[in-house]
Design a protein around this motif. Structure first.
Motif, PDB file in Angstrom:
ATOM      1  N   GLN A 262       0.824  -1.231   0.079  1.00  0.00           N
ATOM      2  CA  GLN A 262      -0.232  -0.055  -0.112  1.00  0.00           C
ATOM      3  C   GLN A 262       0.903   1.236  -0.088  1.00  0.00           C
ATOM      4  N   ALA A 263       2.019   1.324   0.655  1.00  0.00           N
ATOM      5  CA  ALA A 263       2.776   2.378   0.699  1.00  0.00           C
ATOM      6  C   ALA A 263       3.351   2.652  -0.582  1.00  0.00           C
ATOM      7  N   LEU A 264       4.024   1.602  -1.358  1.00  0.00           N
ATOM      8  CA  LEU A 264       4.444   1.887  -2.594  1.00  0.00           C
ATOM      9  C   LEU A 264       3.650   2.101  -3.612  1.00  0.00           C
ATOM     10  N   LYS A 265       2.446   1.787  -3.340  1.00  0.00           N
ATOM     11  CA  LYS A 265       1.265   2.013  -4.502  1.00  0.00           C
ATOM     12  C   LYS A 265       1.006   3.685  -4.142  1.00  0.00           C
ATOM     13  N   ALA A 266       1.149   4.181  -3.171  1.00  0.00           N
ATOM     14  CA  ALA A 266       0.766   5.702  -2.596  1.00  0.00           C
ATOM     15  C   ALA A 266       1.986   6.366  -3.309  1.00  0.00           C
ATOM     16  N   ALA A 267       3.161   5.964  -3.139  1.00  0.00           N
ATOM     17  CA  ALA A 267       4.396   6.474  -3.448  1.00  0.00           C
ATOM     18  C   ALA A 267       4.529   6.780  -4.802  1.00  0.00           C
ATOM     19  N   CYS A 268       4.331   5.558  -5.697  1.00  0.00           N
ATOM     20  CA  CYS A 268       4.400   5.733  -7.070  1.00  0.00           C
ATOM     21  C   CYS A 268       3.352   6.164  -7.992  1.00  0.00           C
ATOM     22  N   MET A 269       2.213   6.642  -7.189  1.00  0.00           N
ATOM     23  CA  MET A 269       0.901   7.260  -7.647  1.00  0.00           C
ATOM     24  C   MET A 269       1.200   8.592  -8.515  1.00  0.00           C
ATOM     25  N   ASN A 270       0.796   8.554  -9.642  1.00  0.00           N
ATOM     26  CA  ASN A 270       1.017  10.035 -10.580  1.00  0.00           C
ATOM     27  C   ASN A 270       0.351  11.274  -9.741  1.00  0.00           C
ATOM     28  N   PRO A 271       1.483  12.084  -9.228  1.00  0.00           N
ATOM     29  CA  PRO A 271       0.861  13.432  -8.515  1.00  0.00           C
ATOM     30  C   PRO A 271      -0.133  14.080  -9.229  1.00  0.00           C
ATOM     31  N   VAL A 272      -0.509  14.103 -10.554  1.00  0.00           N
ATOM     32  CA  VAL A 272      -1.799  14.608 -11.068  1.00  0.00           C
ATOM     33  C   VAL A 272      -2.886  14.396 -10.180  1.00  0.00           C
ATOM     34  N   HIS A 273      -2.762  12.937  -9.876  1.00  0.00           N
ATOM     35  CA  HIS A 273      -4.099  12.149  -9.420  1.00  0.00           C
ATOM     36  C   HIS A 273      -4.306  13.028  -8.115  1.00  0.00           C
ATOM     37  N   TYR A 274      -3.327  13.398  -7.356  1.00  0.00           N
ATOM     38  CA  TYR A 274      -3.489  13.872  -5.842  1.00  0.00           C
ATOM     39  C   TYR A 274      -3.891  15.299  -6.161  1.00  0.00           C
ATOM     40  N   LEU A 275      -3.219  15.889  -7.138  1.00  0.00           N
ATOM     41  CA  LEU A 275      -3.399  17.595  -7.119  1.00  0.00           C
ATOM     42  C   LEU A 275      -4.286  18.002  -8.120  1.00  0.00           C
TER      43      LEU A 275
END
Length: 800
Positions: free
Chosen positions: A784-797
């Protein structure tokens, strides 16, 4: 309103089914663990609570005071009769003696037998008062007269079928030890599963003088009988306690009276004290563990529920804008929680029912003739329904109230504009506290598994001081003359039998009662006691015991004159040279004897005790067992030949033989049972902790989503983002270890103190606990941590 709540709850549960399934399974595992423990404890507390007039029924036990105080569960044979006869405040008293190593056979009318059975533990001598005192249900016969005369026996229904199949048992004859006929005078119901008095056959107490002589029931020094007393209505039990010292002084000499001390225990304590199988401290500890398991499941539920809180922020904002009150929102979320808890309870009941056959099997193996029948149906019994409903309501409140309060207090303006931060979805300190508690629990159980497993391995490696492998122990008849030499001759002819010896016990035995002795010219007993073994001249060679001084006992000594002692006895006498005691006199078992040799030390009991002083007496006539050394390559065929030789020499006796290693494995039965329990609890604790960690990493990845996106845009590497999420777990892991390590070391060191031969809770075990916990944590949160760290930042912002 309720229908609307149910509709919304169904939609939410189905929309997030994967997270809700994890919540449900975690709570179900915690509840199932608690239910199994609570059902087991409830069963143990139910023992012997069904007897009539339980509140004024008591059990009289004796302490033997020698070098140390030895508690027993017995009393002198005449005590019950004296209490009945001489004390008006005693309404009834009864005595019983359990059978060990006796034979019951069905005669064929031609001085032979149709069937023969070796009986132990489930047959006893007792009196007519037994049936009324313990509320035994009768099928046929008169309970007042069935055991009033010698040579009578009462059977349970299952034992009537065992002996006589489906034929009527009343009036039939059973033969005891091939010397006394017993007439069946009654049939009673089978004993229940929750009693220590698991007897299926009752021989009249008046038969004892027929077997042992007219003075057998006047022995005040022997402790052969269990004694139970019922006082008259309104009698203070302290009155009975005050009379017992006077009885002791009246019937024993001052010296003998000083060696015994009588105690009065409630009959309800039969399963919890002395020979009881469930001491109260252990049951209370199990209750505490069960509560911890349920709380761990609830903590996971809370973690996962609050971790999903951000996903429901807009829903809460819309509801508040549309006019929902805080208590309506709490009601909605509590209803969802109740539905999930009820589903979890159904799954927990199924898991419990699947587990209980294993629990029943384990209990049956741990106690002789115990027939437990635990099932989930026990939760609807009057004794259990209260705590079961309390558990259900408590879990709903504990699991649902905090997440509901967190969700209901969202600010609608911030919820609708995505401005919620971590402080709105539950303070991180609360969540840290919950996960920290799980870390403490998990590390405590991991350390317990490591310590107990290491101690068991250490016990397996201990040197016993004698040969244990390929030894067959054959139990001899306890009554009558045993033709030992013909048996030896027949057995030595069996291929694969390399040696035969007779004695009272193998070198290591569970029967280790101390005996007083005096050395050389002393007129008073020594300050310490010895453990006595009866042996013959083949005993040392068969077990590989070596002499350090003197010689072996003589085969020509038929009076028990020759004695061997071990090195520990010599050292405790304060004598430095073993040769110095050879030829000296020793008085043991009320007989003057001579020390002819000193044997090298060996262990005489389980590993709770150090090497004890031992005296080996050349007492061939008092042998209780035969011990045969077998060739390992021919052991299987040799055992068949051993039984055939037995049947040829002793055709009327039941053969009973066991491998010595099997007998000695009983020394560690409790330890292996405890190890299995702790391992099961550790697996549950680890599983629940993993679910809790999943909830925390989900919470952190969502709470820090925008921070992760900003850091990624500014150039942060994946390992730096992983550290951002992982340091929280490292901190909680370390804090948990700082608490679990000292508490676990203290508790487990106290447990290890009962063993004379033990390990210590050292740094390697503590380090192993920390490393294992770290690996489990890393494997749980890494995906879960690796999934969060590798997520495209566009998805968050993108919402910004």
């Amino acid at each position: 309103m309720i229908i609307h709540y149910l509709r919304v709850a169904r939609r939410h549960l189905w929309q997030h089914w994967h997270v809700n399934l994890i919540s449900l399974l975690g709570l179900a595992i915690g509840l199932a663990s608690g239910l199994v423990i609570f059902l087991l404890v409830n069963y143990m507390f139910s023992f012997d609570r069904y007897h009539p007039h339980l509140d004024r029924s008591y059990w009289i036990v004796t302490d033997i005071k020698h070098e140390t105080t030895q508690p027993t569960d017995a009393a002198p044979r005449p005590l019950a009769d004296v209490l009945r006869r001489d004390y008006a405040f005693v309404e009834s008293a009864v005595r019983l003696e359990t059978f060990f190593g006796r034979t019951l056979s069905i005669p064929n009318g031609k001085r032979g037998w149709l069937k023969k059975f070796g009986e132990a533990r489930v047959v006893c001598f007792t009196e007519p008062q037994y049936f009324e005192m313990f509320g035994v249900e009768w099928v046929s016969g008169n309970p007042k007269t069935a055991l009033a005369t010698p040579n009578t026996i009462v059977l349970s229904e299952r034992y009537a079928r065992k002996y006589f199949d489906n034929a009527p048992a009343m009036g039939r004859i059973l033969r005891l030890d091939n010397r006394t006929n017993l007439t069946v005078t009654g049939i009673v119901k089978n004993p229940p599963a929750n009693t220590q008095l698991r007897y299926d056959a009752f021989v009249s107490y008046a038969t004892i003088p027929v077997l042992e002589g007219p003075s057998a029931l006047a022995d005040w020094q022997g402790l052969q009988a269990m004694c139970f007393v019922r006082l008259r209505e309104g009698t203070d039990p302290n009155l009975l306690r005050q009379r017992l010292p006077a009885i002791r002084r009246k019937y024993l000499s001052p010296k003998e009276a000083s060696m015994f001390d009588y105690h009065v225990l409630p009959l309800a304590e039969l399963n919890h004290q002395r020979s009881g199988m469930a001491p109260r401290p252990i049951l209370y500890a199990l209750i505490a563990v069960g509560i911890l398991m349920v709380m761990a499941g609830c903590i996971n539920f809370i973690n996962l529920a609050t971790a999903r809180a951000l996903k429901r922020a807009r829903e809460v904002g819309v509801r508040k804008v549309m006019g929902s009150t805080r208590w309506q929102l709490i009601g909605q979320f509590m209803l969802e929680t109740s539905l999930l808890v009820l589903l979890a309870m159904i799954v927990a009941l199924l898991l419990t029912q699947l587990t209980l056959p294993l629990v029943n099997h384990t209990l049956a193996n741990a106690a002789d003739m115990l027939r437990p029948n635990l099932s989930i149906a026990n939760v609807i019994q009057p004794r259990a329904i209260g705590w079961f409903l309390g558990l259900l309501v408590g879990v709903i409140l504990l699991s649902g109230l905090y997440p509901a309060l967190v969700l209901a207090r969202f600010n609608p303006a911030k919820a609708l504009t995505n401005q919620l931060t971590t402080r709105f979805v539950g303070r991180i300190t609360v969540r840290q506290g919950l996960i920290w508690g799980q870390f403490v629990l998990m590390q405590f159980f991991i350390l317990s598994v490591l310590v107990i497993s290491t101690q068991l391995q250490f016990m397996q490696r201990v040197t016993w001081g004698f040969n244990r492998e390929s030894i067959q122990v054959v139990f001899l008849p306890q009554r009558g003359i045993v033709p030992r030499e013909p048996l030896r001759e027949q057995w030595l002819r069996v291929p694969g039998v390399e040696g035969v010896t007779f004695g009272s016990d193998p070198p290591a035995s569970p029967y280790n009662r101390p005996s007083a002795f005096s050395y050389h010219t002393a007129t008073e007993p020594e300050s310490f006691e010895t453990r006595v073994r009866a042996i013959d001249d083949h005993y040392l060679s068969l077990f590989g015991l070596s002499l350090v001084a003197g010689q072996n006992v003589r085969p020509t000594d038929t009076t028990g004159h020759d004695v061997l002692v071990n090195e520990t006895l010599v050292k405790q006498l304060g004598i430095s040279s073993p040769n110095a005691v050879v030829g000296k006199s020793i008085r043991v078992k009320d007989t003057d004897r001579v020390i002819v040799g000193v044997v090298r030390d060996f262990r005489s009991g389980d590993l709770h005790q150090p090497v004890l002083p031992i005296t080996l007496i050349n007492d061939f006539p008092h042998s209780r067992v035969a011990m045969l050394r077998l060739n390992p390559a021919k052991a299987s065929s040799a055992q068949r030949g051993i039984q055939q030789a037995w049947d040829k020499v002793l055709p009327d006796e039941v053969y009973h033989g066991e491998d010595l290693l099997t007998i000695m494995n009983h020394f560690t039965e409790i330890e292996y049972l405890l190890a299995g329990l702790v391992q099961a609890l550790a697996l549950v604790a680890i599983g629940l902790s993993c679910l809790g960690l999943y909830g925390l990493v989900t919470f952190l990845s969502e709470a820090k989503a925008k921070e992760i996106g900003v850091r990624r845009v500014l150039g942060a590497r994946t390992e730096q983002l992983l550290w951002l999420l992982g340091r929280e777990f490292g901190k909680l892991l370390g804090l948990g270890f700082l608490v679990a390590a000292p508490i676990g070391a203290w508790v487990l060191s106290g447990w290890l103190q009962q063993y004379a031969h033990r390990i210590s809770v050292n740094g390697w075990l503590l380090a192993g606990t920390f490393i294992l916990t770290g690996l489990i944590t890393a494997l749980t949160v890494s995906r879960q941590a690796l999934k969060a760290a590798c997520m495209n930042p566009v998805h968050y912002l993108k919402s910004e």
